[in-house]
Design a protein around this motif. Structure first.
Motif, PDB file in Angstrom:
ATOM      1  N   THR A 116       0.742  -1.355  -0.149  1.00 31.67           N
ATOM      2  CA  THR A 116      -0.082   0.076  -0.048  1.00 31.67           C
ATOM      3  C   THR A 116       1.040   1.202   0.129  1.00 31.67           C
ATOM      4  O   THR A 116       0.457   2.425  -0.555  1.00 31.67           O
ATOM      5  N   GLY A 117       2.172   1.285   0.497  1.00 32.16           N
ATOM      6  CA  GLY A 117       2.924   2.587   0.388  1.00 32.16           C
ATOM      7  C   GLY A 117       3.826   2.602  -0.556  1.00 32.16           C
ATOM      8  O   GLY A 117       4.882   3.231  -0.503  1.00 32.16           O
TER       9      GLY A 117
ATOM     10  N   ALA B  41       4.326   6.721  -0.142  1.00 28.99           N
ATOM     11  CA  ALA B  41       3.741   6.281   0.984  1.00 28.99           C
ATOM     12  C   ALA B  41       2.013   6.423   0.724  1.00 28.99           C
ATOM     13  O   ALA B  41       1.527   5.985   1.652  1.00 28.99           O
ATOM     14  N   ASP B  42       1.741   6.696  -0.168  1.00 28.93           N
ATOM     15  CA  ASP B  42       0.343   6.703  -0.575  1.00 28.93           C
ATOM     16  C   ASP B  42      -0.157   8.118   0.502  1.00 28.93           C
ATOM     17  O   ASP B  42       0.411   8.683   0.698  1.00 28.93           O
TER      18      ASP B  42
ATOM     19  N   GLN C 139       8.102   3.164   6.912  1.00 32.57           N
ATOM     20  CA  GLN C 139       8.326   2.381   8.178  1.00 32.57           C
ATOM     21  C   GLN C 139       7.380   2.149   9.059  1.00 32.57           C
ATOM     22  O   GLN C 139       7.172   0.926   9.825  1.00 32.57           O
ATOM     23  N   LEU C 140       6.356   3.264   9.320  1.00 23.26           N
ATOM     24  CA  LEU C 140       5.344   3.181  10.166  1.00 23.26           C
ATOM     25  C   LEU C 140       4.355   2.244   9.688  1.00 23.26           C
ATOM     26  O   LEU C 140       3.816   1.441  10.710  1.00 23.26           O
ATOM     27  N   LYS C 141       4.085   2.175   8.613  1.00 20.23           N
ATOM     28  CA  LYS C 141       3.158   1.112   8.041  1.00 20.23           C
ATOM     29  C   LYS C 141       3.446  -0.131   8.492  1.00 20.23           C
ATOM     30  O   LYS C 141       2.628  -1.269   7.975  1.00 20.23           O
TER      31      LYS C 141
ATOM     32  N   SER D  68      -8.360   0.408  10.729  1.00 17.95           N
ATOM     33  CA  SER D  68      -9.152   1.406   9.931  1.00 17.95           C
ATOM     34  C   SER D  68      -8.661   2.753  10.129  1.00 17.95           C
ATOM     35  O   SER D  68      -8.695   3.808   9.607  1.00 17.95           O
ATOM     36  N   LEU D  69      -7.949   3.067  11.349  1.00 16.45           N
ATOM     37  CA  LEU D  69      -7.648   4.261  11.856  1.00 16.45           C
ATOM     38  C   LEU D  69      -6.031   4.633  11.197  1.00 16.45           C
ATOM     39  O   LEU D  69      -5.655   5.815  11.489  1.00 16.45           O
ATOM     40  N   GLY D  70      -5.075   3.525  10.683  1.00  7.01           N
ATOM     41  CA  GLY D  70      -4.173   3.818  10.608  1.00  7.01           C
ATOM     42  C   GLY D  70      -3.837   4.807   9.312  1.00  7.01           C
ATOM     43  O   GLY D  70      -3.152   5.705   9.734  1.00  7.01           O
ATOM     44  N   SER D  71      -4.276   4.727   8.109  1.00  2.05           N
ATOM     45  CA  SER D  71      -4.176   5.587   7.080  1.00  2.05           C
ATOM     46  C   SER D  71      -4.567   7.085   7.247  1.00  2.05           C
ATOM     47  O   SER D  71      -4.121   7.984   6.938  1.00  2.05           O
TER      48      SER D  71
END
Length: 630
Positions: A106-107, A248-249, A287-289, A299-302
């Protein structure tokens, strides 16, 4: 590109699966075993989420399951061959036997779209599908994928649209990594250009209409200047933000933009600092992802966690790590330049000219221009040279696009026109789109031009009584011929050097077929037939239909322009000028066409994407028949 994402560990010559779920599990297990995904079950769920948007099974026993997923650690393709066939739900109702499963992080931008576009070309090659289905060794599969059939490998319609597309996956070589970084940079640059053009032209017009060689201080012209300054202020944040977005999108957008804004506004790093911060932001968010979140928080990540933490970390690095050293470096540069004031005109002209041109309105430019501007009342000859160096970068790049247009993309040629206007009015930022897209070649060329122009102005005793540059100040310049000559020589130097260093863009834009090469028409008003392709997912059928029509058109000698409406947006957009010069349009689609009313004035041939894939010659023959009737 395909073979860089596949190895023998990602090829299964005899699948055991008997149904679609079993297929997903078996191929996902191969990805997990090869270290390409972190969680097999999560990736299978993401595959089904994509499949629910539209079946990825095709005719002739081929299926292309694919997904972008947070559990993908590296982009990869796993290939499976089923000897007995699997009921995949293909349109022809027949079992599917050849599977290309594409895993994209995704990133890491739209890797699956890039790969699907390239697979579209391979699947249209004669005998490719049956030979793959009957392959008996992994080496044979890799050989079929890497074979070009005597034709030069070609970029897809998506990969050529750098202003809106994101980078292709590259190998692990240094060259591949550098190319990937360049494509992230180009993605940011393409979004930055409208801000520079709009802001620069508005500011230029306000200065030009004021007639004073300075920013207006009152009235409507001041308001216009403020609009332009806003655009020239925002572009650095947009540049850094969209570099991070490419890497990273969407979670990278806020850290990149906010970090770039702080770097430029508080620490005066200029656009080069924005580029650096954009890459830092993209790296940090990626890196966080990689950190596994609980299912309740995924669901709160992005939309919350990654942007929030990423912004804090990126801004912290700017404020507490790199900001102070940059500020100290700028202060030291000021003191050094002041110490050079007593040196000869050639030496001082070279230093001031090179610094003024180097970062086009950035911190190095500001040090040099402020040094001359603050002494305009006592030593106006300094601005005589610096005023030339201010306008040389945009004028030089504008001249370069005129002298050798084939070395520049269409958007760069258009940016060259705006750069010419900004250069004449003394706005260096007009050259930034070129420098940001290709700094290794452009910056040395504009620095050389700035040096030549500045020294020429000094040696010919040009005196500029305005704290501004460009030809807008000619009314207050003494020694006008020297000032004009310095500008011409500087711009010519830049144009010649940069064109000597750059390669023609046409070398990368050629598209080949097994029957010979053909050019994908992008210019306005050249095509006699138009086409639009679109499918529910906006990926595989869209590109397969486009490729089929382009190849058939080349074979028939028909000038065809194809617009694809897909997951990467609208590529190669059809304009009113195209419609005015075309006799008909083919709409090959499985979903509604956007802006269909554009074609009310010409004949429309309305079909499904599978018609364009399987019978492109017949569709093009209908366009010839319609022209005879007309």
């Amino acid at each position: 590109m395909l073979t860089s994402l596949i190895d023998e560990g990602l090829i299964c010559l005899d699948l055991a699966a008997r149904d679609k779920q079993g297929l997903f599990v078996e191929l996902a297990a191969q990805l997990k075993k090869s270290g390409k995904i972190a969680d097999q079950d999560s990736f299978v769920r993401d595959l089904w989420a994509r499949e629910n948007l539209g079946n990825t099974g095709f005719e002739q026993g081929v299926a292309l399951p694919h997904a972008k997923s947070e559990v993908v650690m590296a982009p990869a393709i796993v290939i499976g061959i089923s000897r007995q066939g699997i009921d995949y739900g293909a349109e022809d109702g027949l079992p599917s036997r050849l599977f290309f499963m594409i895993a994209s992080p995704t990133g890491a931008a739209n890797h699956h779209i890039e790969v699907l576009a390239e697979l579209s070309t391979k699947l249209l090659e004669p005998d490719f599908i049956p030979r793959m289905q009957s392959a008996t060794s992994k080496a044979e599969v890799l050989s079929l994928l890497s074979a070009t059939g005597g034709a030069k490998a070609a970029p897809s319609p998506v990969s050529r649209a750098s202003q809106v597309s994101a980078p292709e996956p590259q190998g692990r070589s240094i060259k591949g990594q550098l190319n990937t970084l360049k494509q992230h940079l180009l993605f940011g640059t393409s979004h930055m250009i409208p801000f520079i053009v709009a802001g620069g032209v508005l500011l230029s017009l306000s200065v030009m209409m004021s007639g004073k060689g300075a920013v207006p201080e009152a009235g409507v012209l001041k308001d216009m200047a403020d609009m332009g300054i806003a655009g020239l202020t925002l572009f650095t944040a947009v540049l850094g933000g969209y570099i991070a977005y490419s890497m990273a999108d969407k979670p990278g957008l806020a850290p990149g933009m906010i970090g770039s804004w702080i770097a430029v506004q508080q620490f005066h790093t200029g656009f080069l600092g924005a580029i650096l911060v954009g890459f830092i932001a993209g790296l940090i968010v990626n890196q966080l992802k990689r950190i596994k979140l609980p299912d309740s928080m995924s669901s709160l990540g992005s939309i919350f966690i990654y942007p929030l933490i990423g912004t804090f970390l990126v801004c912290g690095i700017v404020m507490w790590v790199i900001g102070a050293p940059i500020a100290a470096m700028m202060d030291g540069m000021n003191h050094w330049l002041s110490s050079m004031a007593g040196s000869g005109k050639v030496m001082l002209g070279a230093i001031l000219g090179g610094m003024t041109a180097f970062d086009m309105g950035g911190p190095v430019n500001k040090v040099a221009t402020l040094f001359a501007q603050t002494q305009v009342n006592t030593q106006p000859w300094l601005m005589g040279g610096v005023g030339i160096a201010i306008c040389v970068p945009p004028l030089g790049m504008a001249l370069a696009t005129l002298l050798s247009p084939k070395r520049y993309k269409k958007e760069e040629r258009e940016a060259g026109k705006a750069a010419a206007i900004m250069g004449m009015i003394g706005i260096s930022e007009g050259a930034i789109p070129f420098a940001a897209a290709d700094p290794v070649r452009v910056i040395p060329a504009i620095v050389a031009g700035g040096i030549v122009g500045n020294i020429t102005g000094f040696m010919m005793h040009s005196i500029n009584h305005a704290p501004w540059g460009g030809w807008i100040v000619l009314p207050v310049v003494e020694g006008k011929m020297g000032y004009i000559l310095g500008t011409v020589l500087g711009a010519l130097t830049t144009a010649l050097i940069v064109n000597l260093l750059k390669k023609p863009v046409t070398e990368e834009e050629e598209v080949a077929t097994p029957d010979g090469g053909y050019d994908v028409i992008e210019a306005e008003g050249e095509a006699e037939v138009l086409a639009i392709t679109a499918c529910p997912s906006g990926v595989a059928h869209t590109f397969l239909a486009a490729k089929s029509l382009q190849k058939a058109a080349a074979k028939a000698g028909i000038k065809l322009k194809v617009e694809t409406q897909g997951a990467n947006g609208i590529i190669n957009r059809i304009t009113p000028k195209d419609v005015a010069n075309a006799r008909c349009v083919i709409l090959a689609h499985d979903v509604a066409i956007k802006n269909r009313e554009r074609f009310n004035s010409i004949e429309i041939i309305d079909v499904k994407t599978k018609d364009a894939i399987h019978n492109p010659d017949g569709l093009l023959a209908r366009t010839l028949a319609s022209s005879k009737v007309a």
